[in-house]
Design a protein around this motif. Sequence first.
Motif, short mmCIF file in Angstrom:
data_model
loop_
_atom_site.label_atom_id
_atom_site.label_comp_id
_atom_site.label_asym_id
_atom_site.label_seq_id
_atom_site.Cartn_x
_atom_site.Cartn_y
_atom_site.Cartn_z
N HIS A 195 0.80 -1.24 0.02
CA HIS A 195 0.02 -0.09 0.19
C HIS A 195 0.82 1.14 -0.14
CE1 HIS A 195 -4.05 -2.14 0.71
NE2 HIS A 195 -3.02 -3.08 1.51
N THR A 196 0.40 2.18 -0.90
CA THR A 196 1.05 3.39 -0.89
C THR A 196 0.38 4.69 -0.50
OG1 THR A 196 1.02 3.55 -3.22
CG2 THR A 196 3.02 2.59 -2.55
N GLN A 197 -1.03 4.30 -0.49
CA GLN A 197 -2.04 5.50 0.01
C GLN A 197 -2.67 5.28 0.98
OE1 GLN A 197 -4.04 5.90 -3.77
NE2 GLN A 197 -2.83 7.74 -4.57
N ASP A 198 -3.12 6.09 1.73
CA ASP A 198 -4.08 6.12 2.89
C ASP A 198 -5.35 5.67 2.50
OD1 ASP A 198 -1.75 6.96 4.26
OD2 ASP A 198 -2.80 8.91 4.55
N THR A 248 -9.96 -1.74 10.08
CA THR A 248 -10.39 -0.46 10.00
C THR A 248 -10.07 0.46 11.06
OG1 THR A 248 -12.23 -1.51 11.12
CG2 THR A 248 -12.47 -1.27 8.89
N MET A 249 -9.75 -0.19 12.22
CA MET A 249 -9.36 0.73 13.36
C MET A 249 -8.01 1.18 13.51
SD MET A 249 -11.95 -1.15 16.28
CE MET A 249 -11.75 -0.03 17.53
N THR A 285 -3.87 4.69 7.65
CA THR A 285 -2.33 5.22 6.95
C THR A 285 -2.01 3.91 6.09
OG1 THR A 285 -0.83 4.59 8.66
CG2 THR A 285 -1.63 6.78 8.64
N ALA A 286 -1.07 4.44 5.11
CA ALA A 286 -0.59 3.20 4.24
C ALA A 286 0.22 2.41 5.06
CB ALA A 286 0.36 3.76 3.12
#
Length: 914
Positions: free
Chosen positions: A317-320, A372-373, A329-330
């Motif tokens: 992952h590079t994006q939030d 999600t948390m 966050t990523a």
Amino acid sequence: MKFSHLHVHTQYSLLDGAASIGNLYKKAIKDGMPALAISDHGNMFGVFQFVAEAYKNLDENGKPKVKPVVGCEFYVVENRHERTFTKDKKDKRYHQILLAKNEKGYKNLTKLTSLGFIEGLYGKYPRIDKELILQYHEGLIATTCCLGASVPQAILRKSEAEAEQEFKWWLDLFGDDFYVELQRHDISDQDKVNEVLIKFAAKYKVPIIASNDSHYVEQEDFNAHDILLCINTGEKQSTPAFRGDFSDDDVNMKNMRFAFANDQFYFKTTEEMSKLFSDIPEAIDNTNAIVDKIELLDLKRSILLPNFPIPTEYKTHTQDEKTDKGLVTADSLNQWEYLKHLTYEGARNRYDGGFEGDVKERIDFELFTIKTMGFAGYFLIVSDFIKAGRDSGVFIGPGRGSAAGSVVAYCIGITNIDPIKYNLLFERFLNPDRKSMPDIDTDFDDEGRQKVIDYVVQKYGKSQVAQIITYGTMAAKMSIKDVARVMDLPLSESNALAKLIPEKPGISLKRVLHAPLQPKAGEKSLIEKEGLVSEDLENVRKIREIYNGQDLQSKVLHEAEILEGSVRNTGIHAAGIIIAPKDLTDLLPVSTAKDSDLWVTQIEGSVIEEAGVIKMDFLGLKTLTIIKNALALIKLNHGLDIEIDNIPLDDESTYRLYQKGETNGTFQFESPGMQKHLRDLKPDKFGDLIAMNALYRPGPLQYIPSFIKRKHGLEDVSYDLPEMEEYLAESYGITVYQEQVMLLSQKLGDFSKGDADVLRKAMGKKQKAVLDKMKKQFIDGAVAKGHPADKLEKIWTDWEAFAQYAFNKSHSTCYAFVAYQTAYLKAHYPSEYMAAVLNNAGSLDKITFFMEECKSMGLKVLGPDINESLKGFAVNKKGEIRFGLGGLKGVGEAAVESIIEERENGAYTTVFLI
């Protein structure tokens, strides 16, 4: 004209400040003060509570009615590293007020107080120097402070020219953020200093501010504060008071005690301050100029997790990512990918090579919630240090608290109890409605605990790991005894007075003296809130009669009432450890302690996570040490490696031990009351032990007889609704666990998992408003599913009555498992197990008690033997327990080790070969 106090000591100026933060705000709000500062001596112990208190009193715009100004009165020395002093060369400390103007200023204030402890602590004084002030002055406001500060001291002890030179140093550094501070406490030295300071202010155009060196709230609190100083110095109030040199912290006059000059060091009203400075009104108004330039601080922060390193292939992952709970966050998403991999891998091991259906559904639900948390990193951190502990031979408990309800925690090795098998709930541990970080507390054997802490320090760095401070306060009885000693009340009378305080945890002297005895409208009575009985109430009446008298005992109670709750000392939290993502001094103030190599936070554990750092409890559990010792002895004597977490849970010998109540020396089940119930219950399955562990506590204790009768068919097992049998059958129709209420609220009333946990919390804490709302939701939901309303009313009433006592099944299961392990070892390897118990008994009384237990078990406990004894209690080839050589008076550890080592060459045959 408005005025704000900017030089204020709270009770966190240990045994020097007698002002509670709450009372300071009450008076400031009543007086209409725009702001209030905290400036305790050398520390920021009270800062977090101080700012939080401001946010409890908001105006119509949602802003604090009184702006909190964070400051500190530092001890400034020439060289903070200097540690060698003589009679002629003393540790000369100057006082210096610094106030945080903004966020940068707060961070620098945090740095300074932390470094005062880390680099400058000498005796009880955390010290800084000008080198540090030069480095960390940005965003700070400085004043000429009090008589103990460098400029006033130069005026009094040196020359006006030298004082001016010192004045200029501060002015050059702080510029527009430097102020002349005038105090008027009716002290002649202060008048001399003020005259020169006013001259400097005019010459250099430096604004003057008025202040009062506030150490207590009301003028009548002067005597209570004087008593507090006596407690600090170990003096009695009858000792003549030295009220001379107010600038010297270490003033020590023969046959005299340190005391304040007079009763003027209180939190004066705006009117009193305006009158005191009527000749210089701008000194009052200039406090507003300072308040206006200070930005409103809120010290609450989101949790910052340490950067847990993960393999590169999981950094996808590079994006939030935006979720219902906010932005993830990523970095957190990448950690979640790695956690998912570890969970699936662990699940294949835990569930015999495959996991499908309900197990996979549960794992995926938990993983989704964790994702999600944004809590994936937390699970990875805990899993990592638990794995490191196990790899280094540390004995770690199967779980503790609600964390045992997580299948993810089970799969990655955090816990060792299968939540699905025992119907333990993840939402009891973590659900989308939860705002705070989940608690994963861990039990370690006593010796192994430090190994794991050392691993954490090594992994994250000493500057990122700390222990947590605790504050010892003067509780009701302690305040009476402390004040009585200072006021020369005879010890027998002091003890008699303290004994009149009912033995109730956390009971307040103020309530004992003033709260209603019987229930009535308004404040809760002592019967309702503290649960006092007739004997207690009789003692309360006696102490109130004494309080309303005129003798010395009455005076003691009046002063003790004022000082109750004062912070007496600091300590270290027994288990709490902080792990930060960067140097702790960049995040919060830290201190040091004599009995810890780690730093210690200046913020206590109950609010530490609100400051943005993660807290974990590393608990030492003696029972794990006993199990570890017993297994080592079994290995030594029998050559067996027992996997204690894999022992059968249907072992007849173990249940026979429980059925006979022969549980002395085992975990959780050894009290006489419990033994009686075990003999009646005759447990024959693990579920019985889980239930008894949950029931044997105040409240649910009354249900044990019914539980026993139902197990043996002597009482009908009935259910209000047939649908309830699924979850109540295991406890014979009695609601024993919080999880049962949660599951039934979902099944009957269509509650969500989150709602069920909210219900559990509300019932435990008796939150009436929440319960009233949820009752309607439950009944409406259950009626819609076709359940009769009258039955639902009864179910709800029963829940309300019992749910406040209902226990956490996850925790009960974990501790029942540890208890079962101890009983298994006692049943199958009695000599080795009891030797381990004796090794960890601690006191002579306990050793004697367990030796008697050995005797009743038919085990011999023999004296030390040169050829058979080890360092501690051990077992010989005949199964007899031998005293250890380490228990012999005068025999050192090295000698014992040498004797045992030499024995490998053969048994000793003569004393001359030793």
